[in-house]
Write a protein that holds these residues in place. Structure first.
Motif, PDB file in Angstrom:
ATOM      1  N   ASN A 135      -4.111   0.445  -2.048  1.00 28.20           N
ATOM      2  CA  ASN A 135      -3.381  -0.730  -2.547  1.00 28.20           C
ATOM      3  C   ASN A 135      -3.171  -0.562  -4.054  1.00 28.20           C
ATOM      4  O   ASN A 135      -3.639   0.413  -4.652  1.00 28.20           O
ATOM      5  CB  ASN A 135      -4.108  -2.033  -2.198  1.00 28.20           C
ATOM      6  N   GLU A 136      -2.488  -1.501  -4.662  1.00 32.93           N
ATOM      7  CA  GLU A 136      -2.116  -1.348  -6.071  1.00 32.93           C
ATOM      8  C   GLU A 136      -3.331  -1.230  -6.988  1.00 32.93           C
ATOM      9  O   GLU A 136      -3.360  -0.423  -7.912  1.00 32.93           O
ATOM     10  CB  GLU A 136      -1.239  -2.526  -6.515  1.00 32.93           C
TER      11      GLU A 136
ATOM     12  N   ILE B  53      -7.563  16.191 -12.707  1.00 29.86           N
ATOM     13  CA  ILE B  53      -7.222  15.327 -11.567  1.00 29.86           C
ATOM     14  C   ILE B  53      -5.710  15.121 -11.499  1.00 29.86           C
ATOM     15  O   ILE B  53      -5.077  14.726 -12.488  1.00 29.86           O
ATOM     16  CB  ILE B  53      -7.921  13.953 -11.706  1.00 29.86           C
ATOM     17  N   LYS B  54      -5.168  15.388 -10.332  1.00 30.01           N
ATOM     18  CA  LYS B  54      -3.734  15.154 -10.119  1.00 30.01           C
ATOM     19  C   LYS B  54      -3.572  14.042  -9.092  1.00 30.01           C
ATOM     20  O   LYS B  54      -4.313  13.993  -8.099  1.00 30.01           O
ATOM     21  CB  LYS B  54      -3.095  16.442  -9.601  1.00 30.01           C
ATOM     22  N   VAL B  55      -2.623  13.151  -9.335  1.00 34.75           N
ATOM     23  CA  VAL B  55      -2.359  12.072  -8.379  1.00 34.75           C
ATOM     24  C   VAL B  55      -0.881  12.142  -7.997  1.00 34.75           C
ATOM     25  O   VAL B  55      -0.005  12.192  -8.867  1.00 34.75           O
ATOM     26  CB  VAL B  55      -2.679  10.685  -8.985  1.00 34.75           C
ATOM     27  N   ALA B  56      -0.617  12.180  -6.708  1.00 39.84           N
ATOM     28  CA  ALA B  56       0.771  12.233  -6.230  1.00 39.84           C
ATOM     29  C   ALA B  56       0.911  11.301  -5.039  1.00 39.84           C
ATOM     30  O   ALA B  56      -0.085  10.907  -4.411  1.00 39.84           O
ATOM     31  CB  ALA B  56       1.131  13.664  -5.832  1.00 39.84           C
ATOM     32  N   ASP B  57       2.153  10.932  -4.735  1.00 37.00           N
ATOM     33  CA  ASP B  57       2.339  10.146  -3.510  1.00 37.00           C
ATOM     34  C   ASP B  57       2.754  11.083  -2.379  1.00 37.00           C
ATOM     35  O   ASP B  57       2.957  12.295  -2.584  1.00 37.00           O
ATOM     36  CB  ASP B  57       3.339   8.999  -3.734  1.00 37.00           C
ATOM     37  N   ALA B  58       2.875  10.548  -1.181  1.00 36.21           N
ATOM     38  CA  ALA B  58       3.128  11.380  -0.004  1.00 36.21           C
ATOM     39  C   ALA B  58       4.512  12.027  -0.040  1.00 36.21           C
ATOM     40  O   ALA B  58       4.761  13.012   0.658  1.00 36.21           O
ATOM     41  CB  ALA B  58       2.963  10.540   1.257  1.00 36.21           C
ATOM     42  N   GLU B  59       5.414  11.481  -0.864  1.00 35.71           N
ATOM     43  CA  GLU B  59       6.763  12.067  -0.972  1.00 35.71           C
ATOM     44  C   GLU B  59       6.785  13.225  -1.981  1.00 35.71           C
ATOM     45  O   GLU B  59       7.832  13.823  -2.215  1.00 35.71           O
ATOM     46  CB  GLU B  59       7.787  11.008  -1.427  1.00 35.71           C
ATOM     47  N   GLY B  60       5.657  13.493  -2.592  1.00 34.95           N
ATOM     48  CA  GLY B  60       5.585  14.600  -3.554  1.00 34.95           C
ATOM     49  C   GLY B  60       5.858  14.192  -4.990  1.00 34.95           C
ATOM     50  O   GLY B  60       5.917  15.048  -5.873  1.00 34.95           O
TER      51      GLY B  60
ATOM     52  N   THR C 143       0.850  -1.205   0.000  1.00 34.03           N
ATOM     53  CA  THR C 143       0.000   0.000   0.000  1.00 34.03           C
ATOM     54  C   THR C 143       0.883   1.252   0.000  1.00 34.03           C
ATOM     55  O   THR C 143       2.049   1.207   0.343  1.00 34.03           O
ATOM     56  CB  THR C 143      -0.919   0.025   1.245  1.00 34.03           C
ATOM     57  N   LYS C 144       0.245   2.364  -0.371  1.00 36.85           N
ATOM     58  CA  LYS C 144       0.984   3.623  -0.508  1.00 36.85           C
ATOM     59  C   LYS C 144       0.066   4.780  -0.125  1.00 36.85           C
ATOM     60  O   LYS C 144      -1.145   4.749  -0.428  1.00 36.85           O
ATOM     61  CB  LYS C 144       1.377   3.773  -1.987  1.00 36.85           C
ATOM     62  N   ASP C 145       0.638   5.815   0.529  1.00 38.18           N
ATOM     63  CA  ASP C 145      -0.160   7.011   0.825  1.00 38.18           C
ATOM     64  C   ASP C 145      -0.258   7.865  -0.433  1.00 38.18           C
ATOM     65  O   ASP C 145       0.757   8.256  -1.008  1.00 38.18           O
ATOM     66  CB  ASP C 145       0.501   7.820   1.951  1.00 38.18           C
TER      67      ASP C 145
END
Ligand code: SF4
Length: 194
Positions: A54-55, A73-80, A2-4
């Motif tokens: 999850n994936e 729509i923009k999708v990013a992870d918690a690290e930017g 999983t990923k934030d």
């Protein structure tokens, strides 16, 4: 695994095409006019959803963002790291800028398959397209409500062979559709009087 993930949605850009809803119905719904990002909160004029995904969930939300025709729509992870951007990059060096030009009298080429006669029927709220493989001879009639279903049917039936003819058909069908919606006159090849 999983990923934030952070999803940012600019509702003001939405044109209601509903691609995001088809791709990720668990995250997007439709309010009758525009998409709504479910479980989001408002931040700086945008809807923001922060969620551990999850994936499979991430795949769906990425698909929704990639399919959006207006980059809403923009999708990013918690690290930017930006996974799907909401901005369009314009190549700064070597960008070709072309002024559109076309002379119908000199450049028009007839489709060897034939031509179309298009009209609208206000009583049935439908568009009718007659296909003529030769002058004044109708051999197929396609009827429908929306340009998309009509031109896709025509393509599937193999009634068109040129790109410029297909573009012309799309333009005329859209004009016919607008004429039906606005209850105004449609005459093939004439501009609509709005
Ligand atoms: S895909 Fe984009 S334009 Fe279409 S409904 Fe979703 S947000 Fe709106």
């Amino acid at each position: 695994m999983t990923k934030d993930i952070i999803v940012e949605y600019h509702q003001g850009r939405c044109i209601g095409a509903q691609k995001c809803i088809e791709a990720a119905p668990a995250y997007f719904s439709f309010d009758g006019e525009k998409a709504v990002l479910l479980l989001s909160q408002q931040e700086n004029g945008s809807s923001v959803l922060r969620l551990r995904m999850n994936e499979e969930q991430l795949l769906r939300i990425r698909k929704a963002a990639e399919l959006c025709p207006v980059n809403a729509i923009k999708v990013a992870d918690a690290e930017g790291n930006i996974l799907v951007s909401d901005t369009v990059e314009v190549q700064q060096q070597g960008l070709r800028e072309i002024t559109a030009e076309y002379d119908d009298l000199k450049e028009f080429v007839m489709d060897k398959k034939g031509y179309f006669l298009i009209r609208i029927d206000q009583s049935t709220n439908k568009i009718e397209v007659a296909f003529c493989p030769e002058l004044n001879k109708i051999v197929v009639k396609v009827t429908g409500r929306k340009p998309l279903e009509i031109y896709q049917t025509i393509i599937k039936q193999g009634l068109i062979s040129r790109l410029d003819h297909a573009a012309y058909l799309g333009r005329e069908l859209q004009k016919a559709y607008i004429a039906l919606q606005k209850n105004i006159l449609y005459v093939q090849d004439d501009e609509l009087v709005l």
